[in-house]
Write an enzyme that holds these catalytic residues in place. Structure first.
Site, mmCIF file in Angstrom:
data_model
loop_
_atom_site.group_PDB
_atom_site.id
_atom_site.type_symbol
_atom_site.label_atom_id
_atom_site.label_comp_id
_atom_site.label_asym_id
_atom_site.label_seq_id
_atom_site.Cartn_x
_atom_site.Cartn_y
_atom_site.Cartn_z
ATOM 1 N N HIS A 1 0.860 -1.182 0.000
ATOM 2 C CA HIS A 1 0.000 0.000 0.000
ATOM 3 C C HIS A 1 0.894 1.229 0.000
ATOM 4 C CE1 HIS A 1 -3.087 2.779 2.075
ATOM 5 N NE2 HIS A 1 -3.281 2.766 0.767
ATOM 6 N N ASP A 2 0.654 2.155 -0.915
ATOM 7 C CA ASP A 2 1.576 3.281 -1.079
ATOM 8 C C ASP A 2 1.745 4.104 0.190
ATOM 9 O OD1 ASP A 2 -0.987 4.378 -1.238
ATOM 10 O OD2 ASP A 2 -0.719 5.204 -3.248
ATOM 11 N N THR A 3 0.679 4.258 0.961
ATOM 12 C CA THR A 3 0.815 5.010 2.212
ATOM 13 C C THR A 3 1.691 4.270 3.210
ATOM 14 O OG1 THR A 3 -1.404 5.901 1.863
ATOM 15 C CG2 THR A 3 -0.427 6.225 4.028
ATOM 16 N N ASN B 1 -8.315 9.806 6.732
ATOM 17 C CA ASN B 1 -8.258 10.128 5.303
ATOM 18 C C ASN B 1 -8.842 11.516 5.066
ATOM 19 O OD1 ASN B 1 -7.610 7.376 5.185
ATOM 20 N ND2 ASN B 1 -8.541 7.171 3.171
#
Length: 484
Positions: A232-234, A293
């Site tokens: 996951h990029d985060t 988010n």
């Protein structure tokens, strides 16, 4: 001799391939390939063009070969929640839906169901979540033909190796994992009559397998390990956030989304975290990402696209420069307002929000961009106030990482609004975190602390001190009223 790794980082609007070298405790990198990631609307549904994206992976590998750049491993990270369905022969049945597709609007849950889901998963409720998408898929004929499901980075790993695995951090975004068990919650899925078609979970830093013979023959390259990084990029970006004291530091991953949160050793699943709509996603080395988010620079990106469709083409730097001299706090929006979450004419939506809240409309490019950036900073301030009530220690620094940190006014405004110093960098945090976990898998780096020391030793960071806090306090009061 230093080892080189190839990191593919897919964002919601673009992708890149960077080759990293690690030697004497320092990372260096070179961008090899950059490409657009353009979702496609087909008969009313929004999809990812994954075959085109896989083609771009091949192009990145070929460019390394043609430039004489050897590498010892490959790692892939992408956005979260989305997945592809495959038949029993491993063939992709359809292009994966985009998380902004509207089909999930039809999903309705009772309060009792929501409580049960949150108690198990610790994941916030959003129309983008895999659970919502999976409920929709289960009603479609293609689902019965599917033998397996893979999240997007796992799908790319499978295309490269022929091996199906589910990486933990990407799976943790799904709202289908038991937060404490770190595995799919079969009881939860059965309660919605859903069959779990996902592959077995592996932890970040696991070697999935090697490049397949077919890929090696097609591209004329040697076989190297393909590694499940923090996919996951985060999660990858947080690896590269050089937090010296995670207990007292927050991070913000700045990009299409602003992900503001803390690194914890246990999930925080409480009435308060549920009320604030916080989420507990998986991290590396047994950590959790407790975060909120925020609809981030997507609003700016979509505004820029709307302007271009009307004949006004403007660069991000031009928007930044215009915002610097624009009138402060002329108009404030709520970035998480539902209308801002979908593709479309974002400029008109901002104007309608201004009209709805009895504010003057942004009239210039500078006013438009300042409205967006100031509002994002004010939402960050609201989130910091909320998360501070749920953490044991006082926050003394915010580490901002990712491409959005190239906006100096965004970083400065966040410092101003939160009254907390912002330490910005590195810009390519996601790719860097991707590479660091490859080096963990290759036994070159031993711990998360060591990985962050490498970041400190390798990249320049910029510190922003809070300024004009009285004016920002007044703007915050206005923001809270607008958000009610």
């Amino acid at each position: 001799m230093s080892k080189n790794v190839l990191a593919f980082d897919f964002g919601a609007s673009s992708g890149r391939a960077l080759i990293f070298s690690y030697e004497n405790g320092k990372l260096t990198y070179e961008e090899i390939h950059r490409f657009d990631n353009d979702p496609v609307m087909v008969r009313g549904n929004y999809h990812w063009d994954v075959l085109r994206l896989f083609h771009e992976i091949k192009q990145g590998i070929l460019k390394c070969k043609n430039l004489g750049k050897s590498f010892d491993a490959i790692g892939i990270d992408t956005w979260g929640v989305d997945y592809g369905l495959l038949d029993k022969d491993g063939r992709l049945l359809q292009n994966p839906y985009h998380y902004r597709d509207t089909r999930t609007d039809a999903v309705v849950l009772t309060e009792e169901q929501k409580q049960k889901i949150f108690d198990k998963t610790g994941i916030q409720f959003a129309f983008i979540n895999t659970l919502f998408q999976y409920m929709c898929s289960a009603k479609e004929p293609v689902f019965s033909a599917a033998d397996s499901a893979l999240f997007v980075p796992d799908l790319f790993n499978y295309m490269l190796t022929g091996i199906k695995k589910t990486e933990y951090t990407i799976a943790s975004t799904s709202q289908m994992l038991n937060a404490k068990a770190r595995d799919f919650d079969d009881e939860l899925l059965k309660s919605f009559e859903l069959d779990n078609k996902f592959a077995d979970i592996v932890m970040p830093g696991t070697i999935i397998g090697n490049l397949s013979d077919e890929i090696c023959e097609e591209l004329g390259v040697k076989s190297v390990p393909v590694i499940a990084v923090a996919s996951h990029d985060t999660a990858s970006a947080v690896v590269a956030a050089p937090m010296s004291n995670p207990g007292k530091n927050l991070y913000i991953s700045c990009g299409t989304w602003l992900l503001l949160g803390a690194e914890t050793n246990e999930p925080i699943i409480t009435e308060q975290s549920q009320a604030y709509n916080y989420t507990n996603e998986g991290g590396v080395f047994g950590t959790y990402r407790f975060l909120h988010n925020i609809m981030g620079l997507w609003i700016q990106q979509e505004s820029r696209r709307a302007l271009a469709r009307k004949g006004t083409k403007v660069s991000y730097q031009e928007l930044e420069d215009a915002a610097v001299t624009a009138q402060p706090f002329k108009c404030i929006i709520n970035p998480n307002y539902d209308a801002f979450s979908r593709p479309g004419d974002m400029v008109s939506r901002i104007e309608k929000f201004a009209e709805m809240t009895n504010q003057p409309k942004p009239e210039t490019l500078g006013e438009l961009n300042r409205t967006i950036i100031e509002s994002l900073a004010l939402e960050c301030a609201k989130s910091v106030k909320e998360i501070s009530t749920m953490l044991p220690e006082k926050i003394d620094a915010i580490h901002a990482v990712g491409g959005g940190t190239q906006s100096k006014i965004l970083c400065q405004f966040i410092a101003n609004a939160t009254k907390i110093p912002v330490i910005a960098g590195p810009v390519e945090a996601t790719s860097i975190g991707n590479a660091l976990m490859q080096y963990v898998a290759l036994d070159e780096i031993d711990s998360l602390e060591d990985a962050r020391k490498v970041v400190e030793n390798s990249f320049d960071l910029v510190r922003y001190e809070p300024m004009d806090t009285d004016a920002w306090d007044k703007a915050y009061e206005k923001y809270i009223e607008i958000c009610k």
